[in-house]
Write a protein that holds these residues in place. Structure first.
Motif, PDB file in Angstrom:
ATOM      1  N   LYS B  40       1.187   4.007  -7.931  1.00 35.55           N
ATOM      2  CA  LYS B  40       1.323   4.580  -6.579  1.00 35.55           C
ATOM      3  C   LYS B  40       2.338   3.845  -5.713  1.00 35.55           C
ATOM      4  O   LYS B  40       2.701   4.329  -4.651  1.00 35.55           O
ATOM      5  N   PHE B  41       2.750   2.672  -6.158  1.00 32.98           N
ATOM      6  CA  PHE B  41       3.695   1.897  -5.345  1.00 32.98           C
ATOM      7  C   PHE B  41       5.090   2.508  -5.442  1.00 32.98           C
ATOM      8  O   PHE B  41       5.579   2.806  -6.526  1.00 32.98           O
ATOM      9  N   ASP B  42       5.699   2.673  -4.280  1.00 39.74           N
ATOM     10  CA  ASP B  42       7.117   3.072  -4.248  1.00 39.74           C
ATOM     11  C   ASP B  42       7.763   2.435  -3.023  1.00 39.74           C
ATOM     12  O   ASP B  42       7.103   1.690  -2.285  1.00 39.74           O
ATOM     13  N   SER B  43       9.006   2.759  -2.806  1.00 41.21           N
ATOM     14  CA  SER B  43       9.749   2.084  -1.732  1.00 41.21           C
ATOM     15  C   SER B  43       9.221   2.409  -0.332  1.00 41.21           C
ATOM     16  O   SER B  43       9.542   1.733   0.637  1.00 41.21           O
ATOM     17  N   SER B  44       8.373   3.455  -0.242  1.00 44.87           N
ATOM     18  CA  SER B  44       7.833   3.803   1.082  1.00 44.87           C
ATOM     19  C   SER B  44       6.700   2.851   1.496  1.00 44.87           C
ATOM     20  O   SER B  44       6.328   2.805   2.663  1.00 44.87           O
ATOM     21  N   VAL B  45       6.161   2.102   0.531  1.00 46.29           N
ATOM     22  CA  VAL B  45       5.067   1.169   0.849  1.00 46.29           C
ATOM     23  C   VAL B  45       5.671  -0.101   1.447  1.00 46.29           C
ATOM     24  O   VAL B  45       6.535  -0.735   0.844  1.00 46.29           O
TER      25      VAL B  45
END
Lengths: 227, 123
Positions: B40-45
C-alpha cells in the motif's frame, strides 16, 4: 544453560540409558535362547549380568528423578510467569473498565450540563461550546482506554504459547515410556498454533510513562552521539 | 499529508486513526502487517506509523525494506509498540525508525512525536 535446556538434555540421557537397559535385557534373553547347551556356564555368569542390569536400572531411575526435578523446576518457573501475566490481564481489563465507566459518568454529567444550558431562556453558546469540547475529550479518553485489548491479547498469546510448550514436554516424557505416544497428535498444537511473531512475551500495561521515558532517553542519547 | 497506519490489531488501528483525526490528519490508509503495508505504500504516503509484532512481516522488517526503497528512504517512520526493553528500542533504531512510542500511549505523546518529525517530512 537454561533450566528448560537442562530438562531436555536429561530427558535425552534418560532415554539413552533406557535403551542400554533394553539392550542388556535382549542380550540376556539371546544368551538363554541361543546358548541353551551352555546353561551351566551361563548360570555362572548370571550374577554378574544381573548386577550389571541392576546398576543400569539404578542409573535410569536416578536419571528419571533428575529429569523430573529439572522438568518440575523449569515448568514451575514458566507457569509462575504465565500466572503473573494472566493476573495482569485481569487487572488491566478491570482498570480499563473502571476508566471507561468513570469517563461515562463524566460524559453523562456534561450532557446534563448541556441540557441545562439549552433549557435557559438565553442559552450560553460559548459555554456550551466549551462543554462539548470537554465531552469530546472524555469520549476520546474512552477510546484510548481500549488500548488494553492489544496488550492483553499479546499476554494471552504468550500464555497460550507456554501451554503448548508444556504439552510438548509432557509428550516427550510420555514417549520415554510408550513408543506409541510418538505417533499421537498433539491436541493443543493442532487446535491452536500460536504465531510467535504476533506477540511480545514482555508486553505489559504497567508504567507506560517510565517505559516511554526510557525510549526517549535512548533516542536522544544516540542522536546526540550521531550529531 | 497521508498517514500509513500499520498494526495487526484492528482496535489499535482505529485508536491511532482517531487520534490522528483529532490532531488534524484525516487522510489515512491502513494495513494489517508489513507485507500489506509495503503493497500500500506509495509516494503519496508522507508519514508511517507502524507496530512491531505482526504476522507475515514485522514492523522492523517492514522498516528495513521500506528504507531500501528509493521512495521510502526518507519518509518519517514512527514505531508504536508494546516492546520497551532497551535492546528492542536499539533494534528499532537500527532498522531505521525515526522515533518510538510505547503502548499504551496518550494522544499527547503521539502529537508530540508527529510534530517533532513533521519538519523532517516537509524537508
Amino acid at each position: 544453560m537454561s533450566s528448560s535446556q537442562r530438562a531436555q538434555e536429561v530427558l535425552y540421557e534418560s532415554e539413552a540409558a533406557l535403551r542400554l537397559v533394553d539392550q542388556e535385557l535382549l542380550d540376556l534373553h539371546s544368551v538363554h535362547r541361543e546358548e541353551h547347551r551352555a546353561v551351566t556356564a551361563g548360570l555362572a555368569d548370571l550374577p554378574y549380568i544381573l548386577e550389571r542390569a541392576n546398576a543400569q536400572i539404578l542409573g535410569v531411575l536416578s536419571r528419571l528423578r533428575e529429569s523430573r526435578a529439572a522438568l518440575q523446576s523449569s515448568a514451575v518457573e514458566k507457569l509462575q510467569v504465565t500466572h503473573e501475566k494472566l493476573r495482569e490481564v485481569t487487572s488491566a481489563t478491570e482498570d480499563a473498565a473502571i476508566n471507561i465507566m468513570d469517563a461515562c459518568d463524566r460524559a453523562t454529567q456534561l450532557v446534563d450540563e448541556l441540557d441545562t444550558i439549552d433549557a435557559a431562556s438565553e442559552p450560553d453558546r460559548e459555554k456550551a461550546g466549551a462543554v462539548r469540547g470537554t465531552l469530546r475529550d472524555e469520549l476520546f479518553l474512552m477510546m484510548g482506554a481500549l488500548q488494553f485489548q492489544d496488550i492483553t491479547s499479546q499476554q494471552l498469546n504468550h500464555a497460550s504459547a507456554v501451554l503448548v510448550e508444556m504439552e510438548h514436554r509432557l509428550m516427550d516424557v510420555a514417549k520415554l515410556f510408550d513408543t506409541n505416544a510418538a505417533n499421537e497428535p498433539s491436541p493443543l498444537t493442532m487446535a491452536n498454533s500460536v504465531d510467535m511473531s504476533t506477540f511480545d512475551p514482555n508486553a505489559t500495561t504497567r508504567d507506560p510513562e517510565g517505559r516511554q521515558a526510557l525510549a526517549d532517553e535512548i533516542f536522544t542519547a544516540i542522536r546526540g552521539t550521531a550529531a | 499529508m497521508k498517514f500509513l497506519v500499520v498494526d495487526d490489531s484492528a482496535t489499535m488501528r482505529r485508536i491511532v486513526i482517531n487520534s490522528l483525526q483529532r490532531i488534524g490528519f484525516s487522510d489515512t490508509v491502513e494495513a494489517g502487517d508489513g507485507q500489506e503495508a509495503l503493497a500500500k505504500f506509495d509516494s503519496s504516503v508522507g508519514f508511517v506509523i507502524t507496530d512491531w509484532n505482526m504476522p507475515n512481516m514485522s514492523g522492523t522488517d517492514f522498516t528495513k525494506v521500506l528504507r531500501s526503497r528509493p521512495d521510502g528512504a526518507q519518509v518519517p517512520i514512527l514505531m508504536v509498540t508494546a516492546r520497551s526493553v532497551k535492546e528492542d528500542i536499539l533494534t528499532a533504531m537500527e532498522a531505521g525508525v525515526n522515533n518510538y512510542i510505547v503502548k499504551p500511549f496518550t494522544p499527547q505523546v503521539l502529537k508530540e512525536k508527529i510534530d517533532a518529525l513533521l519538519p523532517a517530512a516537509a524537508a
